[in-house]
Every structure is written in C-alpha cells, then in structure tokens.
Design a protein around this motif. Structure first.
Motif, PDB file in Angstrom:
ATOM      1  N   THR A  83       0.917  -1.216   0.045  1.00  0.00           N
ATOM      2  CA  THR A  83       0.146   0.052  -0.163  1.00  0.00           C
ATOM      3  C   THR A  83       0.895   1.243   0.020  1.00  0.00           C
ATOM      4  O   THR A  83       0.637   2.233  -0.747  1.00  0.00           O
ATOM      5  CB  THR A  83      -0.969  -0.036   1.060  1.00  0.00           C
ATOM      6  OG1 THR A  83      -1.845  -1.133   1.180  1.00  0.00           O
ATOM      7  CG2 THR A  83      -1.860   1.229   1.285  1.00  0.00           C
ATOM      8  N   GLU A 101      -7.219   0.677  -0.809  1.00  0.00           N
ATOM      9  CA  GLU A 101      -7.222  -0.493  -0.030  1.00  0.00           C
ATOM     10  C   GLU A 101      -8.930  -0.722   0.443  1.00  0.00           C
ATOM     11  O   GLU A 101      -9.477  -1.599   0.406  1.00  0.00           O
ATOM     12  CB  GLU A 101      -6.357  -0.640   1.016  1.00  0.00           C
ATOM     13  CG  GLU A 101      -6.018  -1.852   1.664  1.00  0.00           C
ATOM     14  CD  GLU A 101      -4.723  -1.909   2.522  1.00  0.00           C
ATOM     15  OE1 GLU A 101      -4.448  -0.891   3.035  1.00  0.00           O
ATOM     16  OE2 GLU A 101      -4.313  -2.880   2.853  1.00  0.00           O
ATOM     17  N   ASP A 106      -5.495  -1.835  -5.384  1.00  0.00           N
ATOM     18  CA  ASP A 106      -4.794  -2.233  -3.760  1.00  0.00           C
ATOM     19  C   ASP A 106      -5.587  -3.332  -3.506  1.00  0.00           C
ATOM     20  O   ASP A 106      -6.803  -3.092  -2.941  1.00  0.00           O
ATOM     21  CB  ASP A 106      -4.733  -1.187  -3.015  1.00  0.00           C
ATOM     22  CG  ASP A 106      -3.645  -1.477  -1.864  1.00  0.00           C
ATOM     23  OD1 ASP A 106      -3.393  -2.730  -1.683  1.00  0.00           O
ATOM     24  OD2 ASP A 106      -3.362  -0.626  -1.056  1.00  0.00           O
ATOM     25  N   GLU A 107      -5.411  -4.619  -3.581  1.00  0.00           N
ATOM     26  CA  GLU A 107      -6.115  -6.008  -2.868  1.00  0.00           C
ATOM     27  C   GLU A 107      -7.476  -5.709  -3.569  1.00  0.00           C
ATOM     28  O   GLU A 107      -8.275  -5.614  -2.422  1.00  0.00           O
ATOM     29  CB  GLU A 107      -5.716  -5.846  -1.654  1.00  0.00           C
ATOM     30  CG  GLU A 107      -4.349  -5.449  -0.985  1.00  0.00           C
ATOM     31  CD  GLU A 107      -3.990  -6.617   0.102  1.00  0.00           C
ATOM     32  OE1 GLU A 107      -4.699  -7.401   0.589  1.00  0.00           O
ATOM     33  OE2 GLU A 107      -2.786  -6.590   0.534  1.00  0.00           O
TER      34      GLU A 107
END
Ligand SMILES: Nc1ncnc2c1ncn2[C@@H]1O[C@H](COP(=O)(O)OP(=O)(O)O)[C@@H](O)[C@H]1O
Ligand SMILES: [Mg+2]
Lengths: 265, 314
Positions: B46, B86, B160-161
C-alpha cells in the motif's frame, strides 16, 4: 475552480441526509428568533401599565439607548433587543461547527479521503469547498432569522421607533457583516481542528468551544461591561477580518495531505 | 509506464524505531502490462501504491509515472492514473450515480453524464443508479469503486488488494472484471496476497517484502525456483532403472515417490522421449507422463520464508 462547487455539492448531498443536522439547522434559528420575540411581547404587555410615561423611573444605563421619539417602554425594549444582538450573531457560529468539524476527520474515518486526495483537486479547492459548504447555510440561516425577527416585531406591537433602531447601521453591520465573518472564522477553526484529530467526536467537542467567547461577550454586555455601538461594531468587524485571513492562511498552509492521511495517533 | 529508482519510504515515528516500509525499490513496468505486486501483510504494498499515486512522498529515490517525474508533476500524475484504494471509501449514503458524478467532475471528465452512464451500464447497475451505494453487495461496491477509478480513462490503473475481504462469489465477480480490463489492454499495477489470482491475472509478478525479491512471469519464477520437472507414473519402479536414467545427458536430478519418478531437467521436450524409450526398453509399464507444476504458493513460501523483515535498531 469548478472543483470547489463539486465539493460543496457533495458535502450538501451528504449533510442533508442526516436528519439531525437538518433539525439543528432549522430548530436553532427558530428558537433564537422565538426567544426575543416572546420576551418583547411579554415586556411590551406588562410595561404598558407599570412605568407608563415616566422617564425618571428608568435606570440611567437605559437612558443612553433612548432616541428622541421613544417612550420609556420603547427604551426598555431597545435595551432588551440589544442584548439579543449577540444571539443573532451566534447563529452563524453554532450551525456550521458540526458540519465543518466532521468534514475532514469524517472522511478519514470512512476512508473516503484517500481516493479524494488522489484526484487532481488542489488543497485550496478542497478546503474552500468544505468551508463554503458549511458557511453558506450558516450565513443564510443567520439572515433568514433576522428577516423573521423583523417581520415578527410589528406583529407583536413593537413601535416604529424601536424597529427603526433595529435597522440602524450597527445592527445591520452585526447581522449582515459580522455574522458571516464569524461564520467563516468558526468554519475555518473547525476545519483546522478536523484536520488535526483522528476522532470526529473530539473535533466536535473542541469546535463547540467557539461558542465560549460569544457567550462571554453576551455576559459582559448583560453586566454592562461593554456597550455595543457603531464604533465597537466596526472595530469588531476589523478584528474579525484579520482573524479570518489568519485562519484561512493557517488552514491551507498546515493542511499536509500526507500527514492527514497517514497519522493515526 | 512506471519506472522507479531506489524508491524508499521510511516512516518516522515520534517515539521508537523508524519503520522502513519500502526500501530501494526498482521497477520497470511497460504499457499494457498487468503487474502483480505480491507480498504478505505489512510488506509495504500500500505504501508503494501511495507513493506512486502521489499521496505520500518517498523518503528517498525517484520515480516516473506515465512519464512524469514524481514530486515535480504530481498533478499530471494524478490526472493520468486511477486508483482503487485498499478501502474503497465510497460515499455510502449517496447514490451510485452521485458517487461517480462527483469523481467524474473532480477528474475534469468532459462529458460527465455519458461517461457515468457508460460505466454504470457496463456494471449492469444503470437501473439501480439512484440507490445508495451502501445498499449494494460487497462485490458490486468493489466493482463500482474500480469504475470510479476508470471514469477519466486513466492510462494506468492501481488496484490495492481488489479481492481481499470479499466472499468467493464476490471475488470471482471482481476477478473476471479485472480480466476484462486486461483484455482491453489496460496497464494495471495490482497488489495482492492472493497467489492464484496473481498467477491468473498478471503478466509479471514482483515478489516483495520491503525489498523487491524477484520479478518475472510466474512461469519463469517456477523454473527459476524449482527447475522444470517431469513426473512419470509407472506400474511399479525397479530401483535399478534410476542409475540408467541418471546417466542420460540433461537429467539433473531424479527422485522416486511411491510408483512415480520425478525428474528435473531444463529441456523436457527433448529429454522425455529418450527417458521413456530407456524405461520401456528396461521393461517398465508407463502409465502417465506429465509436467509437475509448482504452485506460485510454493515459490512464495520459499522466498518469503528466506526474507524475514529486517529488525532495525533504534
Ligand atoms: N502511516 C504509517 N505510519 C507508520 N507506519 C506505517 C504507516 N503506514 C504503514 N506503515 C508501516 O509500513 C509497513 C508497510 O505497510 P503497508 O504498506 O500498509 O503494507 P501492505 O499494504 O503490504 O500490507 C508496515 O510495517 C506498516 O506498519
Ligand atoms: Mg495494504
């Protein structure tokens, strides 16, 4: 610059979803208008008999408010009304504080601040949008309240000289200029606090402290320590302009995107 | 598209040790590439994305994103990249339409209305455009958040993820959406700790834990870490065959697992016929021949195990 309007639009869309916020925005001004109107109504009724036409029964502090064409009852009312002037100036301070205090830290807790800061918006645009979103309704509420007050006065039998007194320069400056300036100061102070804390509740609590100086002024006036006249009002406005400029400058220069995003303690 | 040189971020904590989150990262990512940035929690993924999207400044090192130098042309970078953070951070009380409209305006999209409509239709959400985002399923919300990052047609997309915290069904929904984006030729930088996802979606993979450990296609990573392996299933194994096979040129290693032989070689295409001929001549009954595919997980466990985070003294 059109980003500013986008932010205002977004803030309003969000804020007006909260019933509580809407309630405060309508209830507080109505309450602060109703209070003086009711008081004037009852004093007007009771004074009709008691002090009649005798100026000698008035305390000397009251006499300074009397204009030539006023009856002693009018003088009494003018004295009371002056006490309420600060109440009207409180409206634009109370209303925006909750909105502004929540505005940065609130976005941080819902995690919407990060994608927002990733857009090409400038720090100035973001802060200007958030300030205006809180200040505009507050300023309008202040003005609408004053308008309602003016409409209500003749209806409860307040005399023409008293009404003329209320639309004197001092009062108009207080409501039309000092009020908005106070709103801007309150909003920027709250935004500043909101950018520095990590909990929306803390932001609100600190920002509510803003009411203390206004209350202090109200008490000082009640105690006869200060008398608000045109000169006092003008210097007060001058001071407010400086405070506003200082707070805006401080807000923009201290708003560090990275720190706000990454500081959690 | 992305080129970093010794990109480093060290978080300074008032009390206690500094935290090195990303140390001397060197990446070179091409246009049209889907790059998977793979590492455990706390690896600094991140932080890397935040640096590359100008949200935080690197401590040292430099980078160019979409051709613009980081730190000097941040505004240009922001205009040219899209980011799924995220935590998607949608305005949950506002409608899907309002959410996307706000962002389209902030990104100075020319025709806000039609761009928003195009994306809502793409997600099949046009009918529900006036519903608050909070009422959508998690998978839908995530897809909506990805669309929010695409409104201004960015040249580079950071994810992000994208599937973490989603149930399998929602994750599948998001994954096939990313596959679709990939087939459109978009450049994507994707953080994940889901290995199958990285294996399926990414052209190249960077194994990362504060330091960049390896970068390559997942196939090359397999060869690099385990060599290529052939598995031969036999009815039964006679130990006498092993030395014969070992003698063939190109055989690097042989092991026996029950009735299977596992042979390591660089060139199975040419070696396999000779191995089989040798075995058959020796009287073996060959049932199956296949290539042993190590999962990315095995590579991951091996590299991450060797690269425990460094402990810095204060
Ligand atoms: N704002 C911050 N302040 C201090 N340390 C941080 C901050 N953000 C991240 N870190 C630290 O940096 C490291 C990397 O974090 P992060 O980039 O979030 O990892 P990942 O996304 O790979 O899980 C972690 O050790 C984390 O504790
Ligand atoms: Mg992370």
């Amino acid at each position: 610059m059109k980003h500013i309007w986008t932010i205002i639009d977004k803030e309003w869309a969000e804020v007006f979803q909260h019933k509580m916020v809407l309630f405060t925005m309508i209830f507080i001004p109505l309450f602060l208008v109703a209070l003086p109107v009711l008081m004037l109504f009852f004093t007007g009724q009771s004074m009709g008999g008691e002090i009649a036409d005798d100026f000698s029964e008035l305390p000397p502090a009251l006499l300074s408010f009397c204009a030539a064409d006023m009856t002693p009852g009018d003088c009494m009312q003018v004295y009371l009304i002056n006490m309420f002037m600060l109440l009207f100036m409180m409206i634009p301070v109370i209303i925006p504080v909750t909105i502004a205090a929540y505005s940065v830290v609130g976005e941080k807790t819902t995690r919407s601040l990060e994608p927002l800061l990733a857009t090409p918006i400038s720090t100035f645009e973001l802060l200007a949008g958030k300030s205006l979103a809180a200040a505009i309704p507050a300023i309008l509420a202040g003005w609408v309240s004053f308008g309602l007050f003016l409409i209500a006065l003749p209806l409860i039998g307040v005399s023409a000289p008293v009404i003329r007194y209320i639309i004197s320069p001092t009062w108009l400056l207080a409501v039309l200029v000092a009020g908005p300036l106070m709103a801007i100061a309150a909003v920027n102070f709250s935004l500043f606090v909101s950018s520095r804390v990590n909990d929306p509740r803390v932001a609100e609590q600190i920002s509510v402290l803003l009411i203390v100086p206004v209350l202090a002024a109200l008490l000082a006036q009640l105690a006869g320590v200060i008398v608000i006249n045109l000169l006092v009002m003008l210097s007060f406005i001058g001071g407010l302009v400086l405070v506003d400029i200082g707070l805006i400058y401080l807000g923009v220069s201290i708003f560090q995107r990275e720190t706000i995003l990454t500081r959690w303690k | 598209m992305i080129k970093t040189e010794n990109l480093t971020k060290i978080f300074k904590i008032k009390k206690g040790a500094d935290i090195p989150a990303v140390v001397e990262l060197n990446l070179d990512i091409q246009e049209g590439e889907v790059f998977g940035f793979l590492g455990p929690n706390g690896a600094g993924k991140t932080t890397t994305i935040r640096m590359l999207t100008t949200l935080i400044a690197p401590t040292t090192g430099t980078a160019r994103v979409c051709g613009y130098p980081l730190g000097e042309s941040n505004q240009d970078i922001r205009r040219n990249v899209g980011i799924l953070t995220e935590n998607p951070g949608m305005y949950e009380r506002l409608s899907a339409f309002k959410n996307l409209t706000i962002y389209a305006k902030l990104y100075d999209v020319e025709d806000v209305e039609s761009q928003v409509r195009k994306h809502l239709q793409m997600l099949g959400l046009w009918e529900r455009r006036d519903d608050p985002v909070g009422s959508f399923s998690k998978g839908m919300r995530q897809k909506l958040a990805i669309c929010r990052a695409l409104l201004h047609e960015p040249r580079l997309l950071f994810l992000d993820e994208p599937t973490s915290g989603l149930d399998p069904e929602a994750a599948l929904l998001v994954r096939s959406f990313i596959e679709e984006l990939r087939s459109q030729g978009r450049t994507i930088f994707m953080c994940t700790h889901n290995l199958n996802e990285a294996d399926r979606l990414c052209d190249r993979i960077g194994l990362f834990r504060t330091h960049l450990i390896e970068v390559d296609t997942s196939q090359n990573l397999r060869v690099k870490f385990f060599g290529r392996k052939v598995v031969i299933h036999l009815r039964k194994v006679d130990p006498a065959w092993l030395p014969q096979l070992q003698a063939l040129p190109g055989v690097q290693d042989i092991s026996q697992v029950e009735s299977k032989l596992v042979i390591t070689t660089e060139d199975p295409e040419n070696l396999n016929p000779r191995i089989i001929r040798t075995l058959v001549t020796a009287g073996a009954d060959v049932q199956f021949v296949g290539e042993l595919r190590h999962s990315l997980e095995e590579i991951y466990m091996q590299t991450m195990g060797e690269n425990q985070p460094e402990v810095t003294e204060s």
